[in-house]
Design a protein around this motif. Sequence first.
Motif, PDB file in Angstrom:
ATOM      1  N   ASN A   1       0.810  -1.223   0.000  1.00  0.00           N
ATOM      2  CA  ASN A   1       0.000   0.000   0.000  1.00  0.00           C
ATOM      3  C   ASN A   1       0.841   1.270   0.000  1.00  0.00           C
ATOM      4  O   ASN A   1       0.297   2.366   0.010  1.00  0.00           O
ATOM      5  CB  ASN A   1      -0.934   0.012   1.216  1.00  0.00           C
ATOM      6  N   GLY A   2       2.141   1.126   0.037  1.00  0.00           N
ATOM      7  CA  GLY A   2       3.020   2.285   0.009  1.00  0.00           C
ATOM      8  C   GLY A   2       3.099   3.024   1.333  1.00  0.00           C
ATOM      9  O   GLY A   2       3.504   4.179   1.380  1.00  0.00           O
ATOM     10  N   GLN A   3       2.719   2.364   2.439  1.00  0.00           N
ATOM     11  CA  GLN A   3       2.724   3.016   3.749  1.00  0.00           C
ATOM     12  C   GLN A   3       4.009   2.747   4.527  1.00  0.00           C
ATOM     13  O   GLN A   3       4.244   3.376   5.553  1.00  0.00           O
ATOM     14  CB  GLN A   3       1.550   2.516   4.592  1.00  0.00           C
ATOM     15  N   LEU A   4       4.812   1.820   4.046  1.00  0.00           N
ATOM     16  CA  LEU A   4       6.002   1.411   4.800  1.00  0.00           C
ATOM     17  C   LEU A   4       7.146   2.390   4.568  1.00  0.00           C
ATOM     18  O   LEU A   4       7.521   2.675   3.440  1.00  0.00           O
ATOM     19  CB  LEU A   4       6.418  -0.005   4.373  1.00  0.00           C
ATOM     20  N   THR A   5       7.690   2.915   5.662  1.00  0.00           N
ATOM     21  CA  THR A   5       8.798   3.850   5.547  1.00  0.00           C
ATOM     22  C   THR A   5      10.125   3.210   5.956  1.00  0.00           C
ATOM     23  O   THR A   5      11.165   3.534   5.409  1.00  0.00           O
ATOM     24  CB  THR A   5       8.564   5.089   6.430  1.00  0.00           C
ATOM     25  N   ASN A   6      10.088   2.291   6.914  1.00  0.00           N
ATOM     26  CA  ASN A   6      11.316   1.678   7.420  1.00  0.00           C
ATOM     27  C   ASN A   6      11.380   0.220   6.982  1.00  0.00           C
ATOM     28  O   ASN A   6      10.818  -0.661   7.633  1.00  0.00           O
ATOM     29  CB  ASN A   6      11.350   1.790   8.952  1.00  0.00           C
ATOM     30  N   THR A   7      12.076  -0.040   5.880  1.00  0.00           N
ATOM     31  CA  THR A   7      12.124  -1.400   5.341  1.00  0.00           C
ATOM     32  C   THR A   7      13.078  -2.312   6.103  1.00  0.00           C
ATOM     33  O   THR A   7      13.075  -3.513   5.889  1.00  0.00           O
ATOM     34  CB  THR A   7      12.522  -1.386   3.849  1.00  0.00           C
ATOM     35  N   SER A   8      13.886  -1.766   7.003  1.00  0.00           N
ATOM     36  CA  SER A   8      14.810  -2.604   7.766  1.00  0.00           C
ATOM     37  C   SER A   8      14.065  -3.500   8.757  1.00  0.00           C
ATOM     38  O   SER A   8      14.616  -4.489   9.242  1.00  0.00           O
ATOM     39  CB  SER A   8      15.823  -1.746   8.517  1.00  0.00           C
ATOM     40  N   LYS A   9      12.806  -3.185   9.042  1.00  0.00           N
ATOM     41  CA  LYS A   9      12.007  -4.013   9.943  1.00  0.00           C
ATOM     42  C   LYS A   9      11.836  -5.424   9.391  1.00  0.00           C
ATOM     43  O   LYS A   9      11.748  -6.384  10.145  1.00  0.00           O
ATOM     44  CB  LYS A   9      10.635  -3.387  10.175  1.00  0.00           C
TER      45      LYS A   9
END
Length: 67
Positions: free
Chosen positions: A38-46
């Motif tokens: 959905n394009g809501q993720l900002t921190n992909t390191s999670k």
Amino acid sequence: EVCLMKKSEFKKLTIDKAKKDLEKNKKDLFNLRFQQVNGQLTNTSKFNQIKKNIAKLLTFIERKKSA
């Protein structure tokens, strides 16, 4: 907030608690995938942190079972 589990935390774990944590991490990973789509993720390191936690928990459970 997602953080990697430390060795000292594993010493205190029981198999039941580890299984509950495993399920929680799997749900978190599932939700992160939806946020990414959905394009809501900002921190992909999670993603990597949760995957590592899942791997550690699976290893812990298998070792406890075989011991």
